[in-house]
Design a protein around this motif. Structure first.
Motif, mmCIF file in Angstrom:
data_model
loop_
_atom_site.group_PDB
_atom_site.id
_atom_site.type_symbol
_atom_site.label_atom_id
_atom_site.label_comp_id
_atom_site.label_asym_id
_atom_site.label_seq_id
_atom_site.Cartn_x
_atom_site.Cartn_y
_atom_site.Cartn_z
ATOM 1 N N LEU A 133 48.315 43.941 38.521
ATOM 2 C CA LEU A 133 49.541 44.187 39.292
ATOM 3 C C LEU A 133 50.307 42.888 39.542
ATOM 4 O O LEU A 133 51.481 42.930 39.904
ATOM 5 C CB LEU A 133 49.191 44.844 40.628
ATOM 6 C CG LEU A 133 48.485 46.201 40.548
ATOM 7 C CD1 LEU A 133 48.041 46.634 41.928
ATOM 8 C CD2 LEU A 133 49.382 47.251 39.924
ATOM 9 N N ARG A 145 54.279 40.711 44.109
ATOM 10 C CA ARG A 145 54.154 41.722 43.042
ATOM 11 C C ARG A 145 53.240 42.860 43.487
ATOM 12 O O ARG A 145 53.478 44.022 43.131
ATOM 13 C CB ARG A 145 53.640 41.069 41.755
ATOM 14 C CG ARG A 145 54.700 40.191 41.125
ATOM 15 C CD ARG A 145 54.199 39.490 39.872
ATOM 16 N NE ARG A 145 55.207 38.519 39.437
ATOM 17 C CZ ARG A 145 54.937 37.367 38.848
ATOM 18 N NH1 ARG A 145 53.688 37.035 38.587
ATOM 19 N NH2 ARG A 145 55.911 36.567 38.502
ATOM 20 N N TRP A 146 52.236 42.548 44.265
ATOM 21 C CA TRP A 146 51.376 43.592 44.822
ATOM 22 C C TRP A 146 52.207 44.524 45.712
ATOM 23 O O TRP A 146 52.088 45.744 45.633
ATOM 24 C CB TRP A 146 50.239 42.958 45.648
ATOM 25 C CG TRP A 146 48.939 42.910 44.917
ATOM 26 C CD1 TRP A 146 48.479 41.892 44.125
ATOM 27 C CD2 TRP A 146 47.932 43.929 44.880
ATOM 28 N NE1 TRP A 146 47.251 42.220 43.614
ATOM 29 C CE2 TRP A 146 46.886 43.452 44.061
ATOM 30 C CE3 TRP A 146 47.814 45.186 45.461
ATOM 31 C CZ2 TRP A 146 45.739 44.196 43.806
ATOM 32 C CZ3 TRP A 146 46.665 45.923 45.214
ATOM 33 C CH2 TRP A 146 45.654 45.440 44.395
ATOM 34 N N ARG A 178 51.134 49.404 37.256
ATOM 35 C CA ARG A 178 51.587 50.234 38.390
ATOM 36 C C ARG A 178 51.447 51.710 38.072
ATOM 37 O O ARG A 178 50.975 52.500 38.895
ATOM 38 C CB ARG A 178 53.075 49.977 38.670
ATOM 39 C CG ARG A 178 53.361 48.674 39.327
ATOM 40 C CD ARG A 178 54.858 48.564 39.545
ATOM 41 N NE ARG A 178 55.201 47.199 39.891
ATOM 42 C CZ ARG A 178 56.451 46.749 39.979
ATOM 43 N NH1 ARG A 178 57.466 47.558 39.737
ATOM 44 N NH2 ARG A 178 56.680 45.498 40.303
ATOM 45 N N ARG A 233 52.543 44.416 33.848
ATOM 46 C CA ARG A 233 52.717 44.747 35.269
ATOM 47 C C ARG A 233 53.168 46.196 35.467
ATOM 48 O O ARG A 233 52.643 46.910 36.331
ATOM 49 C CB ARG A 233 53.711 43.774 35.900
ATOM 50 C CG ARG A 233 53.678 43.751 37.415
ATOM 51 C CD ARG A 233 54.526 42.627 37.979
ATOM 52 N NE ARG A 233 55.949 42.821 37.750
ATOM 53 C CZ ARG A 233 56.702 42.113 36.898
ATOM 54 N NH1 ARG A 233 56.166 41.139 36.199
ATOM 55 N NH2 ARG A 233 57.978 42.358 36.749
ATOM 56 N N ALA A 282 54.345 46.818 43.698
ATOM 57 C CA ALA A 282 53.523 47.868 43.067
ATOM 58 C C ALA A 282 53.231 48.986 44.066
ATOM 59 O O ALA A 282 53.384 50.165 43.758
ATOM 60 C CB ALA A 282 52.222 47.270 42.542
#
Ligand SMILES: [Zn+2]
Length: 252
Positions: free
Chosen positions: A63, A112-113, A75, A71, A116
Motif C-alpha cells: 500500500l 499512502r496508507w 488497494r 499501489r 488506501a
C-alpha cells in the motif's frame, strides 16, 4: 488468551481441530498473485463455527509503494480481501506495512496508507503487521506505529505484532508491547514465531518455538504483555504446531 495457527486454507475447521486451537489464520487467495479471493462454499459454516478466523493478505500487496501499478492493485486486492474476510466472519485482515521507494522518506508511506484506507469500507479490522525488513520498509521499526496511527488511527485498524520480525528488526523485546500500547492503545494479534537468525539481522525466517535464537523468556514476555489472541506461523504441520503449543502452554 486464544491460541491459533496459520494453516492450509482448504479446511480451516479440521486444521483447528487437529491442533486443538480456537483460532486459525489462512490466505483466501494465492498470496503470490493479485487475483481476488473466490467466494467460499463453507462461508456460513466458518462464520457459525466459533473458531476465530484471521485472513493474511497477499504478499504482493504494498500500500506504500511509489509505483501506481503496485499501489492501486494493492488497494483493490485489499478491498476484495476484506469483503471475502467479512463473508466468513473473520476477526481481522493482516497486512504488512509495505515499503516506500529507495530514495523516499517512510513518512510518505503513512499518507499512502491513509489514502488506501479511504478507498473502501473496512468491514473487518485491518491489522498492520511490523516487518523484519530494512531501509525503506514502513513498519520495520515499531516506533513507526505512532506516526502511522496519526494518519490511519481513525479507521478500523489494529496492530499485529510479529515476535520474529520484532527480534529481527533489532527492537527491545522487553519494552516492545509497552511502546506500542503507549502509541496506539494495545495489540490486536500476536504472530508468535521464533527466529532462525540473530537479533537485528533484518532476516524474516520463522522457526519453531524454543528452536531459534529468541531467548524463551523474551518471547514469552512479549506474549504475556500483549495479552492478545496468538497465531503461530512456524514451520511444519499440525504435529509441529502441537509441539509449539505445548511449549507455549508450559510457559504461560
Ligand atoms: Zn507474521
Amino acid at each position: 488468551m486464544k491460541l491459533g495457527a496459520h494453516t492450509n486454507p482448504k479446511h480451516p475447521l479440521e486444521e483447528a481441530e487437529a491442533r486443538g486451537v480456537e483460532a486459525v489464520q489462512v490466505f483466501l487467495s494465492n498470496p503470490q498473485q493479485w487475483k481476488a479471493p473466490l467466494p467460499r462454499a463453507d462461508a456460513d459454516e466458518l462464520k457459525a463455527s466459533g473458531i476465530d478466523l484471521y485472513v493474511h493478505a497477499s504478499y504482493l500487496m504494498n500500500l506504500a509503494s511509489p509505483n501506481n501499478r503496485v499501489r492501486i492493485p494493492s488497494r483493490k486486492t485489499l478491498a476484495h480481501t476484506v469483503e471475502a474476510a467479512a463473508a466468513i466472519g473473520a476477526k481481522g485482515v493482516i497486512v504488512h506495512g509495505g515499503s516506500v521507494g529507495a530514495d523516499e522518506d517512510v513518512e510518505v508511506g503513512y499518507e499512502r496508507w491513509r489514502k488506501a484506507l479511504e478507498s473502501f469500507e473496512l468491514t473487518v479490522p485491518i491489522l498492520v503487521e511490523n516487518t523484519a525488513g530494512r531501509g525503506n520498509s514502513v513498519m520495520q521499526d515499531i516506533s513507526h506505529y505512532g506516526p502511522l496511527w496519526d494518519e490511519i488511527g481513525e479507521f478500523n485498524v489494529g496492530v499485529c505484532l510479529d515476535t520474529c520480525h520484532t527480534w529481527a528488526a533489532g527492537a527491545d523485546m522487553s519494552t516492545a508491547v509497552d511502546l506500542i500500547t503507549g502509541m496506539v492503545g494495545g495489540i490486536a494479534l500476536v504472530h508468535c514465531n521464533d527466529s532462525k537468525d540473530m537479533a537485528g539481522s533484518s532476516r524474516d525466517r520463522h522457526e519453531n518455538l524454543g528452536q531459534g535464537e529468541i531467548p524463551a523468556d523474551e518471547l514469552i514476555g512479549v506474549v504475556k504483555a500483549a495479552d492478545a489472541p496468538l497465531i503461530l506461523e512456524t514451520p511444519g504441520d499440525a504435529e509441529s504446531h502441537r509441539e509449539d503449543l505445548a511449549w507455549l502452554r508450559e510457559r504461560l
